[in-house]
Enzyme design. Structure first.
Site, PDB file in Angstrom:
ATOM      1  N   HIS A  65       0.811  -1.221   0.000  1.00 55.81           N
ATOM      2  CA  HIS A  65       0.000   0.000   0.000  1.00 55.81           C
ATOM      3  C   HIS A  65       0.842   1.267   0.000  1.00 55.81           C
ATOM      4  CE1 HIS A  65       0.046   1.006   4.435  1.00 55.81           C
ATOM      5  NE2 HIS A  65       0.111  -0.290   4.609  1.00 55.81           N
ATOM      6  N   ASP A 166       5.668   1.867   7.360  1.00 52.24           N
ATOM      7  CA  ASP A 166       4.365   1.255   7.017  1.00 52.24           C
ATOM      8  C   ASP A 166       3.716   2.141   5.957  1.00 52.24           C
ATOM      9  OD1 ASP A 166       1.868   0.111   6.921  1.00 52.24           O
ATOM     10  OD2 ASP A 166       1.276   0.746   8.926  1.00 52.24           O
ATOM     11  N   GLU A 196      -5.369   1.673   2.136  1.00 53.54           N
ATOM     12  CA  GLU A 196      -5.266   0.473   2.977  1.00 53.54           C
ATOM     13  C   GLU A 196      -5.563   0.815   4.425  1.00 53.54           C
ATOM     14  OE1 GLU A 196      -3.278  -2.554   5.601  1.00 53.54           O
ATOM     15  OE2 GLU A 196      -2.997  -0.398   5.523  1.00 53.54           O
ATOM     16  N   GLU A 197      -5.039   1.960   4.852  1.00 50.09           N
ATOM     17  CA  GLU A 197      -5.105   2.306   6.284  1.00 50.09           C
ATOM     18  C   GLU A 197      -6.515   2.647   6.764  1.00 50.09           C
ATOM     19  OE1 GLU A 197      -2.800   1.714   8.242  1.00 50.09           O
ATOM     20  OE2 GLU A 197      -0.859   1.931   7.260  1.00 50.09           O
ATOM     21  N   ASP A 219       3.822  -6.145   3.514  1.00 50.89           N
ATOM     22  CA  ASP A 219       3.516  -5.084   4.482  1.00 50.89           C
ATOM     23  C   ASP A 219       4.373  -5.276   5.727  1.00 50.89           C
ATOM     24  OD1 ASP A 219       2.240  -2.905   5.713  1.00 50.89           O
ATOM     25  OD2 ASP A 219       0.236  -3.567   5.125  1.00 50.89           O
ATOM     26  N   HIS A 305       2.666   2.543  13.279  1.00 57.16           N
ATOM     27  CA  HIS A 305       1.652   3.594  13.442  1.00 57.16           C
ATOM     28  C   HIS A 305       2.047   4.678  14.432  1.00 57.16           C
ATOM     29  CE1 HIS A 305      -2.014   1.693  11.252  1.00 57.16           C
ATOM     30  NE2 HIS A 305      -0.870   1.438  10.655  1.00 57.16           N
TER      31      HIS A 305
HETATM   32 CO    CO Z   1      -0.576   0.464   8.684  1.00 54.79          CO
HETATM   33 ZN    ZN Z   2       0.635  -1.260   6.386  1.00 56.83          ZN
END
Ligand code: CO
Ligand code: ZN
Length: 333
Positions: A65, A166, A196-197, A219, A305
């Site tokens: 992503h 990420d 994606e998030e 990922d 994150h």
């Molecule tokens: Co993420």
């Molecule tokens: Zn991710």
């Protein structure tokens, strides 16, 4: 690939606004794929046709992503302070002290109502963004504008530090895999997904449209290798992780076996991953149409994150080796 990871981590791209990162990645794909297009939702799709014909050749979708978590302005007050909502799984505890970056270059710092030295836990209601303005008129941002977390890219030995490993590190792994893949019996659908998030939305439509026979997501995954971490087998520096299960996806045993057998055959260090929270693009594609066997190659990453994520470069290299070797050979019958 190291320079590529750093380059990708520097590009703005919150969920729903992936134009800039898509531009950079499509520049990288030039010459690496036979065909390239952007679908209606914004996913970037590179198609690499098989170089050898074989019974064991499949249509394999690889998904990484492009989007990253961030914040969106919901209100600007008379003094120019902004209230915001989150885009993706933003951790409230990590906001005070972190910096965000808007598309137009404006910087934002988080503040919290009350005493500046208060130790209370931040809540979304009490937090605001300072965007360097003295009034609403003066503010260079408005309702609906989005910002991403930014800290300077850092390296200590093979450890990489960035706010959005990420999944920019996964995007780099996918590009590098295409660079190194010389021959393959498979039709490779390299998809750099959007949104994606916020719930694997890009992968949902791309998976439906492309009708792959196998889906592999690339990922980051969490680790259990820091003080008092929730027990989890995955650690930085011990190789790419082959996913067994996460919150929304159970890897197809044959796909997982294919990856494990490849790692063993080529002496590539790997770890088995069971992630008790979160998921990847593979979850969406697995349940599209009549179902698609799914697996994930993960790059272990600490503090996912948060605005300071840490990964090990060797694990990313290992992920590339695993993918290149798996894709060079046949899918087991
Ligand atoms: Co993420
Ligand atoms: Zn991710």
């Amino acid at each position: 690939m190291r320079a590529l990871i750093e380059e990708l981590c520097g590009v703005f791209g919150p969920s729903g606004q992936e134009e800039r990162i898509r531009e950079v990645i499509s520049g990288q794909l030039d010459g690496l794929v036979d065909e390239m297009r952007t679908d209606r939702l914004g996913n970037l799709i590179g198609v690499k046709r098989p170089t050898v014909s074989s019974e064991g050749g499949k249509r394999i979708m690889l998904a990484a992503h492009m989007d990253e978590i961030g914040v969106m302005v919901t209100h600007v007050d008379a003094q120019g302070f902004c209230r915001f909502t989150t885009i993706g799984g933003v951790l409230m505890n990590s906001l005070i002290g972190s910096r965000v970056h808007f598309a137009n270059g404006v910087e934002g710092a988080f503040g919290m109502e009350g005493s500046p030295l208060a130790r209370e836990r931040p809540t979304p209601q009490k937090l605001f963004l300072d965007v360097g303005a003295d009034s609403k008129e003066d503010a260079q941002v408005q309702v609906g504008d989005t910002a991403v977390f930014r800290s300077s890219f850092g390296e200590v030995g093979d450890r990489l530090f960035a706010a959005n490993l990420d999944d920019r590190i996964g995007c780099a792994v996918l590009i590098q895999t295409l660079r190194e893949l010389e021959s393959s019996p498979h039709e490779i659908l390299a998809v750099f997904t959007v949104q994606e998030e916020v719930g694997v939305r890009g992968a949902t439509t791309a998976g439906y449209g492309l009708e792959p026979e196998i889906i592999l997501a690339i990922d980051v995954t969490a680790t259990g290798d820091f003080p008092q971490a929730t027990p989890m087998e995955v650690a930085l520096g011990k190789g790419a992780a082959i996913k067994v299960m996460d919150r929304r996806m159970i890897a197809h045993p044959k796909v997982r076996g294919w990856l494990e057998d490849t790692a063993q055959a080529f002496d590539i260090p790997y770890q088995l991953e069971v992630l008790e929270f979160g998921s990847t693009d593979a979850a969406a594609v697995q349940v599209s149409r009549a179902g698609v066997p799914a697996g994930t190659v993960s790059i272990p990453c600490r503090y996912v994150h948060s605005p300071s994520q840490v990964a090990d470069y060797n694990d990313a290299l290992g992920a590339v080796r695993l993918l290149v070797n798996a894709l060079s050979g046949e899918y087991p019958s």
